[in-house]
Design an enzyme around this catalytic site. Structure first.
Site, PDB file in Angstrom:
ATOM      1  N   ARG A  90       0.820  -1.211   0.000  1.00 25.24           N
ATOM      2  CA  ARG A  90       0.000   0.000   0.000  1.00 25.24           C
ATOM      3  C   ARG A  90       0.853   1.259   0.000  1.00 25.24           C
ATOM      4  NH1 ARG A  90      -4.679  -0.440   3.830  1.00 25.24           N
ATOM      5  NH2 ARG A  90      -5.464  -1.278   1.870  1.00 25.24           N
ATOM      6  N   TYR A  91       1.954   1.206   0.712  1.00 21.79           N
ATOM      7  CA  TYR A  91       2.826   2.381   0.814  1.00 21.79           C
ATOM      8  C   TYR A  91       4.015   2.208  -0.136  1.00 21.79           C
ATOM      9  CZ  TYR A  91       0.281   3.199   5.192  1.00 21.79           C
ATOM     10  OH  TYR A  91      -0.684   3.423   6.134  1.00 21.79           O
ATOM     11  N   ARG A  94       7.301   0.013   1.668  1.00 18.38           N
ATOM     12  CA  ARG A  94       7.182  -1.076   2.628  1.00 18.38           C
ATOM     13  C   ARG A  94       5.952  -1.927   2.340  1.00 18.38           C
ATOM     14  NH1 ARG A  94       5.780   3.766   4.056  1.00 18.38           N
ATOM     15  NH2 ARG A  94       4.305   4.277   5.711  1.00 18.38           N
ATOM     16  N   CYS A 103      -3.203 -17.419  15.455  1.00 21.35           N
ATOM     17  CA  CYS A 103      -2.821 -16.482  16.521  1.00 21.35           C
ATOM     18  C   CYS A 103      -2.889 -17.206  17.858  1.00 21.35           C
ATOM     19  CB  CYS A 103      -3.792 -15.309  16.588  1.00 21.35           C
ATOM     20  SG  CYS A 103      -3.780 -14.299  15.106  1.00 21.35           S
ATOM     21  N   CYS A 107      -8.520 -12.281  19.055  1.00 25.86           N
ATOM     22  CA  CYS A 107      -9.065 -11.059  19.630  1.00 25.86           C
ATOM     23  C   CYS A 107     -10.422 -10.804  18.998  1.00 25.86           C
ATOM     24  CB  CYS A 107      -8.138  -9.890  19.348  1.00 25.86           C
ATOM     25  SG  CYS A 107      -6.424 -10.260  19.768  1.00 25.86           S
ATOM     26  N   CYS A 110     -10.582  -8.113  16.155  1.00 20.83           N
ATOM     27  CA  CYS A 110      -9.536  -8.179  15.124  1.00 20.83           C
ATOM     28  C   CYS A 110      -9.984  -7.606  13.773  1.00 20.83           C
ATOM     29  CB  CYS A 110      -9.095  -9.626  14.917  1.00 20.83           C
ATOM     30  SG  CYS A 110      -7.775  -9.760  13.693  1.00 20.83           S
ATOM     31  N   ARG A 112      -8.656  -8.355  11.013  1.00 22.08           N
ATOM     32  CA  ARG A 112      -8.620  -9.442  10.028  1.00 22.08           C
ATOM     33  C   ARG A 112      -9.495 -10.614  10.480  1.00 22.08           C
ATOM     34  NH1 ARG A 112      -2.660  -8.386   9.501  1.00 22.08           N
ATOM     35  NH2 ARG A 112      -2.680  -6.403   8.420  1.00 22.08           N
ATOM     36  N   ASP A 270     -11.194  -0.217  13.851  1.00 21.47           N
ATOM     37  CA  ASP A 270     -11.682  -0.282  12.470  1.00 21.47           C
ATOM     38  C   ASP A 270     -13.169  -0.665  12.432  1.00 21.47           C
ATOM     39  OD1 ASP A 270      -9.195   0.359  11.327  1.00 21.47           O
ATOM     40  OD2 ASP A 270      -8.515  -1.716  11.502  1.00 21.47           O
ATOM     41  N   ASP A 307      -6.807   4.160  10.632  1.00 18.04           N
ATOM     42  CA  ASP A 307      -6.508   3.473   9.375  1.00 18.04           C
ATOM     43  C   ASP A 307      -7.740   3.722   8.511  1.00 18.04           C
ATOM     44  OD1 ASP A 307      -5.009   1.976   7.604  1.00 18.04           O
ATOM     45  OD2 ASP A 307      -4.498   0.463   9.121  1.00 18.04           O
ATOM     46  N   LYS A 314      -2.803   4.697   7.211  1.00 18.51           N
ATOM     47  CA  LYS A 314      -2.869   5.295   8.548  1.00 18.51           C
ATOM     48  C   LYS A 314      -2.739   6.814   8.469  1.00 18.51           C
ATOM     49  CE  LYS A 314      -0.661   1.213  10.484  1.00 18.51           C
ATOM     50  NZ  LYS A 314      -0.352   0.552   9.175  1.00 18.51           N
TER      51      LYS A 314
HETATM   52  C1  PLP Z   1       0.550  -0.343   8.992  1.00 18.62           C
HETATM   53  C2  PLP Z   1       0.941  -0.797   7.692  1.00 18.62           C
HETATM   54  C3  PLP Z   1       2.267  -0.672   7.266  1.00 18.62           C
HETATM   55  C4  PLP Z   1       3.340  -0.062   8.133  1.00 18.62           C
HETATM   56  O1  PLP Z   1       3.089   1.289   8.399  1.00 18.62           O
HETATM   57  P1  PLP Z   1       4.125   2.126   9.259  1.00 18.62           P
HETATM   58  O2  PLP Z   1       3.428   3.430   9.436  1.00 18.62           O
HETATM   59  O3  PLP Z   1       5.381   2.220   8.457  1.00 18.62           O
HETATM   60  O4  PLP Z   1       4.362   1.395  10.539  1.00 18.62           O
HETATM   61  C5  PLP Z   1       2.577  -1.122   6.009  1.00 18.62           C
HETATM   62  N1  PLP Z   1       1.649  -1.657   5.200  1.00 18.62           N
HETATM   63  C6  PLP Z   1       0.362  -1.768   5.571  1.00 18.62           C
HETATM   64  C7  PLP Z   1      -0.605  -2.349   4.622  1.00 18.62           C
HETATM   65  C8  PLP Z   1      -0.038  -1.347   6.832  1.00 18.62           C
HETATM   66  O5  PLP Z   1      -1.316  -1.487   7.209  1.00 18.62           O
HETATM   67  S1  SF4 Z   2      -5.523  -8.687  16.608  1.00 21.64           S
HETATM   68 FE1  SF4 Z   2      -6.066 -10.294  15.099  1.00 21.64          FE
HETATM   69  S2  SF4 Z   2      -4.129 -10.797  14.122  1.00 21.64           S
HETATM   70 FE2  SF4 Z   2      -3.629  -9.736  16.034  1.00 21.64          FE
HETATM   71  S3  SF4 Z   2      -3.375 -11.372  17.567  1.00 21.64           S
HETATM   72 FE3  SF4 Z   2      -5.468 -10.670  17.694  1.00 21.64          FE
HETATM   73  S4  SF4 Z   2      -6.591 -12.064  16.376  1.00 21.64           S
HETATM   74 FE4  SF4 Z   2      -4.451 -12.240  15.805  1.00 21.64          FE
END
Ligand code: PLP
Ligand code: SF4
Length: 373
Positions: A90-91, A94, A103, A107, A110, A112, A270, A307, A314
């Site tokens: 996305r960025y 990175r 996990c 959570c 979560c 995801r 989220d 986010d 973010k």
């Molecule tokens: C959070 C995130 C990152 C890392 O973001 P930083 O601000 O550099 O910590 C990279 N890719 C995705 C998709 C993210 O959600």
């Molecule tokens: S927030 Fe989601 S990905 Fe992170 S430890 Fe909890 S269940 Fe796993």
């Protein structure tokens, strides 16, 4: 079997086992764990002190999860930014690489939730595909191992992934996002630390939401990672009824620093389906940041971010309190005690007296724009 695997296997995943320890109706829980699995490690179970407390809310399934019908499964639209399976790019520089969907605990809030704890996640060859993508994309200098929780993979697999990543010359840093140290501290073995050390620079962002999670056993696990030279950060999710209170949040940040963990991000929750009962107002987060900034160590203040729904990434938020006005004269500022200060701009016209920089660099940016802006 290694001890941590035995402990993980002894975690609670079945409603009838949960009912042996906590006051819940197993029939009610049964319906929820179909779509949204449960796992509670012995360490986490032992920190639950009362029905509905801050730890309970994070891990015990709640029937309201199933009432949330209209919310999106993937509000951050990660799936749309995924050029190859399990990799989110996305960025610019990175990427996020999901190496497992398992996990130590599931959570309830979560992001995801659509993925975690379900069978058949990583298919054969998919990891190689992700590594090949990274090798081709020379702009990527930072890879975040995420999931799921990457520290649930066995040592030999983590070793293999790190080894493959370190064979890519343009990759500079490797980060782990993990909740393992706070929920399955036995996993942080001397052998794991020894192996990780061979791949520095490695960073870790640990997930913590409440000060009670930092038991002495957990702090010792964090110390083993810090002693292996791994800089530790923390990510915290702002959760209704768990930590939506400045005093609790301040205690958490202090506990983190005591464990040599630097608070990194505080996330506004989220919109993920099945988690909306945890959301707070945005003002709640801003008030928490305001209660920390200036009142305690600057080291204890995380970046508060949303986010952005729809894949915007973010976005940082600061209370609208500090900068009262900004013009050519200067900035009018308010400090944490509500006192007003003035910061004057540098003298106007001064920059015009500087010798003109002729364009010597190939991109030319240092010339006119740099001087007269
Ligand atoms: C959070 C995130 C990152 C890392 O973001 P930083 O601000 O550099 O910590 C990279 N890719 C995705 C998709 C993210 O959600
Ligand atoms: S927030 Fe989601 S990905 Fe992170 S430890 Fe909890 S269940 Fe796993």
């Amino acid at each position: 079997m290694e001890e941590w695997k035995r402990i993980l296997a002894a975690s609670i995943t079945k409603p009838k086992d949960l009912a042996k320890h906590l006051d819940v109706d197993p029939k009610e829980i049964e319906e929820i764990v179909g779509p949204y699995p449960m796992r509670i490690t012995p360490t986490v179970l032992a920190t639950i002190k009362a029905k509905g407390d801050a730890i309970w809310k994070q891990v015990v399934p709640d029937p309201v999860e199933l009432d949330d019908l209209d919310s999106p499964d993937d509000p951050l639209e990660e799936d749309l930014d995924s050029p190859v399976p399990h990799l989110v790019h996305r960025y610019p520089d990175r990427v996020l690489l999901m190496v497992t969907n398992q996990c130590p605990i599931y959570c309830r809030f979560c992001t995801r939730k659509r993925l975690v704890g379900k069978p058949g996640f990583l298919k054969k060859g998919e990891l190689d595909q992700a590594i090949a993508y990274l090798r081709q994309h020379r702009e990527v200098r930072d890879v975040i191992l995420s999931g799921g929780d990457p520290l649930l993979l066995p040592d030999h697999l983590i070793d293999r992934i790190l080894n493959a990543l370190r064979s890519i010359p343009h990759l500079e840093i490797i980060r782990f996002g993990t909740r393992v140290p706070g929920t399955l501290p036995q996993r942080i073995t001397p052998e794991l630390c020894h192996m990780l050390k061979r791949y520095h620079p490695i960073y870790m962002n640990l997930h913590f939401n409440h000060p009670d999670e930092l038991t002495s056993e957990v702090k010792e696990a964090c110390a083993r990672l810090a002693d292996a030279g791994i800089p530790l950060g923390a990510q915290t999710v702002l959760l209704k009824g768990v930590n939506d209170d400045p005093e609790i949040m301040k205690r958490l940040m202090h506990q983190l620093l005591l464990a040599r963990i630097k608070p990194y991000y505080l996330y506004q929750a989220d919109l993920t389906k099945g988690t909306n009962h945890f959301r707070t107002t945005v003002e709640t987060g801003l008030k928490i940041i305001q209660a920390l900034q200036g009142h305690t160590s600057g080291m204890a203040v995380p970046h508060f971010v949303i986010d952005a729904p729809g894949g915007g990434g973010k976005i940082p938020l600061l209370p609208n309190e500090y900068l009262l006005n900004l013009d050519e004269q200067g900035a009018v500022l308010k400090n944490y005690e509500n006192k007003i200060y003035h910061y004057p701009q540098p003298a106007r016209g001064r920059s015009r007296e500087l010798p003109m920089v002729t364009s010597s660099s190939s991109n030319g940016w240092c010339s006119i724009k740099g001087v007269y802006e």
